[in-house]
Write a protein that holds these residues in place. Structure first.
Motif, short mmCIF file in Angstrom:
data_model
loop_
_atom_site.label_atom_id
_atom_site.label_comp_id
_atom_site.label_asym_id
_atom_site.label_seq_id
_atom_site.Cartn_x
_atom_site.Cartn_y
_atom_site.Cartn_z
N HIS B 203 0.65 -1.55 -0.16
CA HIS B 203 -0.14 0.45 -0.45
C HIS B 203 0.74 0.97 -0.17
O HIS B 203 2.02 1.37 0.54
N GLN B 204 0.54 2.67 -0.74
CA GLN B 204 1.57 3.36 -0.57
C GLN B 204 1.31 4.26 0.69
O GLN B 204 2.71 4.52 1.26
N GLY B 205 0.66 3.89 1.42
CA GLY B 205 1.24 4.44 2.91
C GLY B 205 1.10 5.87 3.29
O GLY B 205 2.11 6.51 4.61
N ILE B 207 0.63 8.82 5.16
CA ILE B 207 0.85 9.17 7.04
C ILE B 207 -0.97 9.25 7.20
O ILE B 207 -1.92 9.37 7.86
N GLY B 258 0.28 13.00 1.78
CA GLY B 258 1.22 12.17 0.82
C GLY B 258 0.36 11.44 0.26
O GLY B 258 -1.30 11.17 0.37
N PHE B 260 1.26 9.87 -3.12
CA PHE B 260 1.89 8.27 -4.05
C PHE B 260 1.16 7.67 -5.00
O PHE B 260 1.67 6.74 -5.66
N TYR B 368 0.61 3.34 -7.89
CA TYR B 368 1.88 3.78 -7.05
C TYR B 368 2.95 3.80 -6.59
O TYR B 368 2.96 2.92 -7.65
N GLN B 653 10.51 3.50 0.10
CA GLN B 653 8.92 3.25 0.01
C GLN B 653 9.75 1.79 -0.54
O GLN B 653 9.23 0.72 -0.27
#
Ligand code: FES
Ligand code: FES
Lengths: 160, 753
Positions: B203-205, B207, B258, B260, B368, B653
């Motif tokens: 996952h792009q994650g 925050i 964020g 991505f 992503y 990443q």
């Protein structure tokens, strides 16, 4: 409503608020007091975006109840600069481009301030472990570590 | 910017410097407003009910008890989001993903939503909604889904049918690229290596969870405040899905925490708008972290076969890859992108790639960062590393022998123009990291990566203020500091100082359409439009100066931020500064501005190479990154500190994906690790400093030579880390993430066989 009346000091000001028993400090800060500098990245204590200090202790405000800060001293990102002048950590984060999106930045600054106040001359490893509770997805941490190293030097008063 | 008369090299005064970013103070003081940091008067809290099943028919939904709860102002289901797609299958898929229509197609799929006066009430209301599901068989694995006996994830849109059994398949699309004759190529080769690889889903994650505040009025107008990479695209899609006029919906992009690629698609926004429409009040909808993991776009899980043949001299004679990417329940382009990028770094006589999109019961796949390319590179660069080992050749030398150059025909069709892969490899070669000796259990991996980059629709406005300062309004969302880059470009072009220009992001009512910030297009496209807008403003400034001097405009040039009269007649006039001209604007024709509306073309592709040094603990299988180097061609780095930041962030990443990050599904088709505790992204103490080298081979398609830089950095890491671990352990790694248990199992397995 079953509100609990809480008296506390936030960033040096006496503050009173009512909150529900289950409300977190993060919710109180953001939704009741308009202090939105603390961010919610997870709500489960895993990201550090909500970091604040309560009675000098660094905490995830998403894991603290609002009612718990009765009679305690709370420090948030909004109180980090004094007036117009930024804290050396804030200066150095900007100088070193230690933020990209910036959502993690308030949490990192609070955690770094806490770290440097406890350990004014940390090694790179101590910085990396000291900040391991804060997630940043943008920077890869390199510039954050450098900013903290540089700020530590300034705060110690060493010649740059 | 000047051209040096002798060298013909561009010389810059602002571009290439590293000033403090202009949105920085707000971000270090907690004042910057992100998606969740905004409120509207009278707003309600929205929450979404999600399917606990990976695949289920929705027989009925009873919302009556929730509606009856005091404080609940609206409850919606798919019935409140009627189909306005007008036969557009893609749009209908987006709608179906926002709110399941007949079937829940993955664990976390939205089935209903409520808006209530506060969160506690909304949560209680969710619990009162009764959904009657008929649970269906599911499939979450790409290779399983490909078997024709597997359960069909999406019956209507399935575009491939098994010709023998005449049953629909989970294959959404198959794309093929290449040239030459691969069989003949393999027949000629001295060495062939063939392997299969698997990459788990990551996952792009970002925050910041998805968040928005939506307000729809009775007159059909609406406002949407939202964290997004593309507010113009969100406006179009949301308006279409809700049956609104595009121009009546105003979308403002918040600061974005964020993206991505993960904030290029709508998820909760149409739901928030529909709730607001029904409730008649603004609605704030914020996803929890668990919702982000379960319901928003991870990248594709993938399964890849690669076969490469080389001569004894290390020249690739033939290359083949078969790449299978999961796309969630809906259509995707991921197989195509993997097939296009797999061999893009190499000049190959005979090459063929086949990319397939496979439907599975997982969330709809989103982009992503260089989507599909990292796992394609993982497979290809791993095989190349093995070839280098077998030929006893320096892996860097192997890349030199096959690298694409200006004029090379790419593996996916077009011929490359001015590109910088060889320059990147040269910079790697001279980097000191290559000379650091390695100890036992340590290994060094190298890998290359490629990304296309894109241009697209872009629109900017430059307004000159009364005091000679300038405001630049751009429409590409600033995800990582691009506003400062735009101020540098405007300052450069105008000939004034960086701190005299302020760049802001316009909302959808302020500027014409801007495509989403994706494909590494933000800085490339907006800088091009900015240069145009400034040139137009300079034209106006020259006219105004001519008016003030009462001389022909042809006798006025713009130099170093001033108008200067030229020619024998007027050449001795003192210059007029921007501030002096701006001050007189009310008397010389009014406000001074410049605009640009373009489709940015001339995109420069980008190549990178990474070197990773690791140490693997043979007892635990844990990997420590000792050193990491990113070398990439940026064309021209406008703000080098933020270019480095892109390199470092992308690399980390990739390291996270290489070592830890993966979606874990149970046999029940439910996601088992929907949180940052169990989906572990890299933390500070996992990493060393990330070294960078910015190579600059200017892109001739851009006035300053800029290439997009945001995506290529995530392409090589999976392979670089895998190659390092493979060399450290002597066992070839073929499955990411290479988490300790997986590495340990590979080591054990190698001992047995
Ligand atoms: S929001 Fe508190 S730790 Fe993530
Ligand atoms: S700067 Fe984006 S998460 Fe740290």
């Amino acid at each position: 409503m079953n509100g609990i009346a809480v008296s506390t000091a936030i960033n040096g000001d006496d503050i009173e608020f009512l909150c529900r028993p289950e409300e977190t400090l993060l919710t109180v800060l953001r939704d009741r007091l308009g202090l939105m500098g603390a961010k919610e990245g997870c709500g489960t204590g895993d990201c550090g975006a909500c970091s604040v200090r309560v009675d000098g202790r660094l905490v995830c405000s998403c894991l603290v109840l609002g009612a718990e800060v009765q009679g305690q001293v709370v420090e948030t990102i909004e109180g980090m600069a004094s007036g117009d002048s930024l804290h050396p950590l804030q200066e150095k984060f900007l100088e070193h481009a230690a933020l990209q999106c910036g959502i993690c930045t308030p949490g990192f600054l609070m955690a770094a301030k806490d770290l440097l106040e406890r350990n004014p001359d940390p090694s790179e490893e101590e910085i990396r472990f000291g900040l391991a509770g804060n997630l940043c997805r943008c920077t890869g941490y390199d510039k954050i570590v450098r900013a903290v190293q540089d700020a530590a030097q300034v705060m110690r008063g060493d010649a740059a | 910017m000047n051209i040096n008369a002798k060298t013909q090299i561009q010389e810059f005064r602002s571009v290439g410097t590293r000033p403090v970013r202009q949105d920085g103070v707000d971000k270090v003081t907690g004042r910057a407003r992100y998606g969740a940091d905004y409120n509207m008067p009278g707003q309600l809290v929205g929450l979404v009910l999600r399917s606990p099943h990976a695949h289920a028919r929705i027989k009925s939904i009873d919302t009556s008890a929730a509606e009856a709860l005091k404080g609940v102002k609206a409850v919606i289901t798919a019935a409140d989001l009627p189909d306005h797609a007008d036969g557009d299958e893609g749009l209908l898929e987006i709608l179906d993903n926002c709110m399941a229509r007949t079937k829940a197609r993955y664990d976390g799929h939205a089935v209903a939503a409520v808006a209530a006066i506060d969160e506690a009430t909304a949560r209680k209301a969710l619990g009162l909604i009764r959904v009657d599901y008929e649970v269906l068989p599911h499939v979450t694995d790409v290779d399983e889904a490909l078997k024709s006996t597997a359960n069909v994830v999406h019956e209507h849109a399935t575009s491939r049918v098994d010709p023998e059994q005449n049953v629909p398949l989970n294959v959404h699309a198959t794309e093929e690229f290449g040239h030459g004759d691969i069989e003949a190529g393999f027949a000629k080769s001295d060495l062939i290596v063939e392997r299969s690889f698997k990459a788990e889903q990551s996952h792009q994650g970002y925050i910041e969870p998805h968040a928005c505040v939506a307000s729809v009025n009775a007159d059909g107008t609406g406002d949407l405040w939202v964290t997004t990479q593309g507010h113009f695209s969100y406006r179009i899609v949301c308006a279409q899905l809700l049956g609104m006029d595009v121009s009546k919906l105003r979308v403002t992009s918040s600061e974005i925490g964020g993206g991505f690629g993960g904030k290029t698609h709508v998820w909760a926004e149409p739901v928030a708008l529909a709730l607001s429409r029904k409730a008649g009040r603004p609605v704030k909808l914020t996803m929890s972290r668990e919702e982000v993991f379960r319901s928003t776009g991870p990248t594709s899980p993938a399964s890849i076969d690669v076969k490469i043949g080389v001569s004894n001299e290390g020249v690739i004679t033939s290359a083949y890859a078969h790449l299978r990417y999961g796309c969630g329940p809906y259509s995707g382009v991921w197989g195509m992108l993997g097939a296009m990028t797999a061999f893009a770094c190499y000049d190959i006589e005979n090459v063929k790639t086949i990319g397939i999109d496979v439907r599975i019961n997982r969330p709809k796949t989103a982009a992503y960062r260089a989507p599909s390319a990292p796992v394609a590179a993982f497979a290809v660069e791993s095989v190349l590393d093995e070839i280098a080992q077998k030929l006893d050749m320096d892996p860097l030398e192997l890349r030199f022998r096959n690298a694409v150059k200006n004029g090379s025909r790419s593996s996916y069709g077009p011929t490359f123009g001015t590109i910088g892969l060889v320059e990147v490899l040269e910079a790697v070669k001279s980097h000191p990291q290559l000379n650091v000796p390695l100890a036992a259990n340590q290994g060094r991996g190298i890998a290359c990566g490629y990304w296309f980059n894109i241009g697209g629709q872009t629109c900017t406005t430059l307004n000159i203020g009364v005091d000679g300062t300038a405001t630049l309004t751009i429409g590409t969302v600033d995800v990582g500091g691009s506003r400062s880059s735009m101020s540098l470009v405007a300052a450069e072009e105008l000939g004034i100082d960086y701190d005299k220009v302020k760049t802001v992001i316009g909302d959808t009512a302020t500027l014409g359409h801007n495509d989403t910030t994706e494909g590494s297009r933000g800085t490339f496209s907006s800088s091009m439009a900015t240069i145009n807008a400034v040139k137009q403003a300079i034209g106006v400034l020259r006219e105004r100066a001519a008016k003030m001097w009462e001389i022909p405009v042809d006798d006025v040039v713009w130099e170093k931020g001033c108008a200067r009269a030229v020619g024998e007649e007027h050449g001795n006039l003192p210059t007029l500064s921007l501030a002096e001209i701006a001050k007189e604007a009310p008397n010389t024709g009014g406000p001074i501005a410049g605009h640009s509306e373009i489709v940015a073309e001339g995109v420069g592709v980008s190549f990178g190479a990474h070197i990773c040094d690791v140490e693997v603990d043979p007892e635990t299988g844990a990997t420590k990154i000792l050193r990491y180097l990113v070398v990439q061609d940026a064309g021209r780095a406008i703000h080098p500190a933020y270019v480095e930041g892109q390199y470092q962030g992308g690399a980390v990443q990739g390291i996270g994906w290489a070592l830890n990050e993966e979606y874990v599904y149970g046999a029940d088709g439910r996601l088992q690790n929907a949180g940052f505790l169990d989906y572990r992204i890299p933390v500070c103490s996992d990493l060393p400093m990330i070294d960078t080298v910015i190579v600059e081979v200017p892109n001739p398609g851009h006035p300053y030579g800029v290439r997009g830089v945001g995506e290529t950095p995530i392409v090589p890491p999976l392979a670089a880390v895998a190659n390092a671990i493979s060399r450290a352990t002597g066992v070839r790694m073929t499955h990411v993430p290479m988490s300790p248990p997986r590495v340990l199992a590979a080591l054990e397995n190698a001992k047995v066989t």
